[in-house]
Design an enzyme around this catalytic site. Sequence first.
Site, PDB file in Angstrom:
ATOM      1  N   PRO A 260      38.719 -23.753  10.830  1.00  0.00           N
ATOM      2  CA  PRO A 260      37.339 -23.661  10.738  1.00  0.00           C
ATOM      3  C   PRO A 260      37.159 -25.777  10.891  1.00  0.00           C
ATOM      4  CG  PRO A 260      37.559 -23.444   8.606  1.00  0.00           C
ATOM      5  CD  PRO A 260      39.502 -23.401   9.597  1.00  0.00           C
ATOM      6  N   ARG A 298      25.995 -35.821  20.529  1.00  0.00           N
ATOM      7  CA  ARG A 298      26.354 -33.828  20.847  1.00  0.00           C
ATOM      8  C   ARG A 298      24.643 -33.905  21.507  1.00  0.00           C
ATOM      9  NH1 ARG A 298      25.538 -30.138  18.375  1.00  0.00           N
ATOM     10  NH2 ARG A 298      27.381 -28.878  19.554  1.00  0.00           N
ATOM     11  N   CYS A 327      21.299 -48.069  26.253  1.00  0.00           N
ATOM     12  CA  CYS A 327      20.756 -49.028  27.814  1.00  0.00           C
ATOM     13  C   CYS A 327      20.998 -47.611  28.689  1.00  0.00           C
ATOM     14  CB  CYS A 327      21.529 -50.430  28.177  1.00  0.00           C
ATOM     15  SG  CYS A 327      20.596 -51.484  26.957  1.00  0.00           S
TER      16      CYS A 327
HETATM   17  N1  LLP Z   1      41.438 -25.370  16.960  1.00  0.00           N
HETATM   18  C1  LLP Z   1      41.893 -26.166  17.462  1.00  0.00           C
HETATM   19  C2  LLP Z   1      42.580 -25.831  18.457  1.00  0.00           C
HETATM   20  C3  LLP Z   1      40.147 -27.008  18.368  1.00  0.00           C
HETATM   21  O1  LLP Z   1      40.735 -27.193  19.493  1.00  0.00           O
HETATM   22  C4  LLP Z   1      39.048 -26.619  17.146  1.00  0.00           C
HETATM   23  C5  LLP Z   1      37.978 -27.767  17.837  1.00  0.00           C
HETATM   24  C6  LLP Z   1      38.812 -27.032  16.198  1.00  0.00           C
HETATM   25  C7  LLP Z   1      40.261 -26.065  15.084  1.00  0.00           C
HETATM   26  C8  LLP Z   1      37.729 -26.526  15.613  1.00  0.00           C
HETATM   27  O2  LLP Z   1      36.774 -25.813  16.100  1.00  0.00           O
HETATM   28  P1  LLP Z   1      35.102 -25.839  15.221  1.00  0.00           P
HETATM   29  O3  LLP Z   1      36.130 -25.006  14.271  1.00  0.00           O
HETATM   30  O4  LLP Z   1      35.077 -27.015  14.563  1.00  0.00           O
HETATM   31  O5  LLP Z   1      34.672 -25.328  16.420  1.00  0.00           O
HETATM   32  N2  LLP Z   1      32.546 -31.915  20.154  1.00  0.00           N
HETATM   33  C9  LLP Z   1      32.488 -30.499  20.895  1.00  0.00           C
HETATM   34  C10 LLP Z   1      33.231 -30.011  20.025  1.00  0.00           C
HETATM   35  C11 LLP Z   1      34.851 -29.635  20.561  1.00  0.00           C
HETATM   36  C12 LLP Z   1      35.674 -28.759  19.786  1.00  0.00           C
HETATM   37  C13 LLP Z   1      37.229 -28.976  19.730  1.00  0.00           C
HETATM   38  N3  LLP Z   1      38.256 -27.918  18.886  1.00  0.00           N
HETATM   39  C14 LLP Z   1      30.710 -30.072  19.892  1.00  0.00           C
HETATM   40  O6  LLP Z   1      30.194 -31.528  19.148  1.00  0.00           O
HETATM   41  O7  LLP Z   1      30.042 -29.353  19.573  1.00  0.00           O
END
Ligand code: LLP
Length: 400
Positions: A260, A298, A327
């Site tokens: 997570p 975001r 800008c």
């Molecule tokens: N494991 C893997 C292999 C991942 O690619 C990711 C996120 C996570 C875990 C963690 O995911 P989470 O639990 O945070 O959903 N920048 C984007 C989110 C990109 C996520 C990339 N991978 C945003 O701001 O929504």
Amino acid sequence: MIPFKELAQTYGTPLYVYDFDAMRAQFESLKEAFRGRKSILAYAVKANSNLSVVKHFASLGSGADCVSIGEVRRALMAGVPKYRVIFSGVGKRDDEIREAIESDILYINLESEAELERVEMIAQELNTKARISIRVNPNIDPKTHPYISTGLHDNKFGVEITAAKRMYIRAKNSPYLDSVGIHFHIGSQLTELEPIYEAAVIVADLLRSLSAINIELKFFDIGGGLGVRYKEETTIEPYAYAQAVLAALKGIDVTVICEPGRFLTANAGYFLTKVLYEKQNGQKRFVVVDGAMNDLIRPSLYNAYHRIESLGNEGEASAVDVVGPVCESGDFLAKNYPLPPLEHNDLLVVHSAGAYGFGMGSNYNTRGRSAEVALENGVHRLIRRRESFDDLIALEREYL
Ligand code: LLP
């Protein structure tokens, strides 16, 4: 209550504030959901990679999911034990693979057959055995934003079931590879449990068919992706999540690993920004603030919603675009957002900014990145100082 005004006064704006107690509560709620089962929570460092944040999770017993050797170094430096560090990512350089093997971390997650060959070759050079896991792409639609959907064949991540099987057989026959895990991650900001369950069933079936040919894996890594509430989303309860995964595994004896990121940090983080001025272009109302897309991208990148709270100003709210000084017309924190009349120095609090906020920041327009502050047990402290102009030019000035 978080003393936002005091924090803004003490540290200046724009500013990131993280509630470490809220992060701990999230961590513990997920840990509790898997209680009684062998499990590792491996914090996805990319969500918020500040060393103090990673150290905080390490102190709670967290592992780390890393996607670059830089993140691996951060995790180890912050005190995550090497046997709980995972290295994933669709493209790893040779030097990163080498360092990961030498660091003796839990495993390297492979995302292609070509990568398996590289890792094998490098392990051979080092005359050692590399512990590996394979990321399976189960071809499941996670029903999230296309930019953060990762478990469809259209996405670049992971390998198909048949390829994964071939890779495990090849690894079994290699003296330089030791298969210990299997991995999937279908996307981020997931708000529906069904796709996760379906993916877990597919991958658990693969685990069974591998076991039938004497390939026994220890770790079942379900990735991250648990969604959070930014606005009115319904989210997945940790307990239901754990139960679904365990149901898919139906008695297979493995350690469940969960990665997570957002779930642990998003709603524990706030981005503080001050009003510079209001302006009106024709009928259109704008409020220009000192925070921008280089601090929190975001909204610009995903059209993401972040709740904005105006402190101290009452007055009747009307729709306004909250924009930064960068800008680009895409530089906004919110569009058509209801806010009261605002004045110079009024403080706005952007909520749910603890994940993919600071970490996706940049120095665009030669803007130094914000300071970061931790709040724990009612005490605040700086965990990253504000970048200065000297910091920004440090790597260039000697070439002038
Ligand atoms: N494991 C893997 C292999 C991942 O690619 C990711 C996120 C996570 C875990 C963690 O995911 P989470 O639990 O945070 O959903 N920048 C984007 C989110 C990109 C996520 C990339 N991978 C945003 O701001 O929504």
